[in-house]
Write a protein that holds these residues in place. Structure first.
Motif, mmCIF file in Angstrom:
data_model
loop_
_atom_site.group_PDB
_atom_site.id
_atom_site.type_symbol
_atom_site.label_atom_id
_atom_site.label_comp_id
_atom_site.label_asym_id
_atom_site.label_seq_id
_atom_site.Cartn_x
_atom_site.Cartn_y
_atom_site.Cartn_z
ATOM 1 N N THR A 100 -11.973 54.465 -49.288
ATOM 2 C CA THR A 100 -10.970 54.147 -50.308
ATOM 3 C C THR A 100 -11.578 53.618 -51.605
ATOM 4 N N LEU A 140 -2.554 58.954 -48.666
ATOM 5 C CA LEU A 140 -3.001 57.787 -49.429
ATOM 6 C C LEU A 140 -1.835 57.232 -50.236
ATOM 7 N N SER A 170 -4.857 53.542 -47.311
ATOM 8 C CA SER A 170 -4.932 54.754 -46.511
ATOM 9 C C SER A 170 -3.916 54.720 -45.382
#
Length: 134
Positions: free
Chosen positions: A73, A107, A100
């Motif tokens: 991420t 996402l 996430s």
């Protein structure tokens, strides 16, 4: 001493192509809505999709099937920050959050920014990026 500039406003066309009932023109997006659409388009555009400027866009859609960790991420967050900072001069980016959803390969992206030259409160955009096919 920095001089604060005020803008006359921002305008863009709506991608829904709805028409004004009287003038029959395409309805425009104005000010906050125009910038919100622009920021979303920057994040959702793939690198290389824009003719004559292949640097615009992100590689996020290629990474939706990757494992969900902070190592995953953080680069996405940096890529979102980079594309918005480099290609949307009308805003001052405040914060980008990427969460996430590993079970659905999606996402959650939350973007907070200030509009330069327009007296508007801080703006928040939140949207979900998910693959078109599983």
């Amino acid at each position: 001493m920095a001089v604060q500039q005020t803008s006359q406003g921002f305008k863009d066309i709506s991608l829904s192509f709805k028409r004004h009932p009287i003038t029959n023109d395409i309805l425009p997006l104005k000010n906050e809505d125009a910038i919100k659409r622009s920021v979303q388009n920057l994040v959702r555009t793939r690198v290389g999709e824009v003719f004559f400027n292949p640097r615009i866009g992100t590689r996020i859609s290629n990474a939706l099937f990757e494992l969900s960790t902070d190592d995953f991420t953080n680069p996405i967050k940096m890529e979102v920050e980079s594309v918005i900072t480099n290609f949307e001069p009308r805003i001052l980016l405040d914060k980008v959050t990427v969460n996430s959803r590993p079970d659905s390969y999606a996402l959650d992206i939350i973007i907070r920014y200030l509009i330069i030259g327009l007296s508007a409160p801080p703006q928040n955009i939140s949207f979900i990026l998910e693959p078109t096919r599983l």
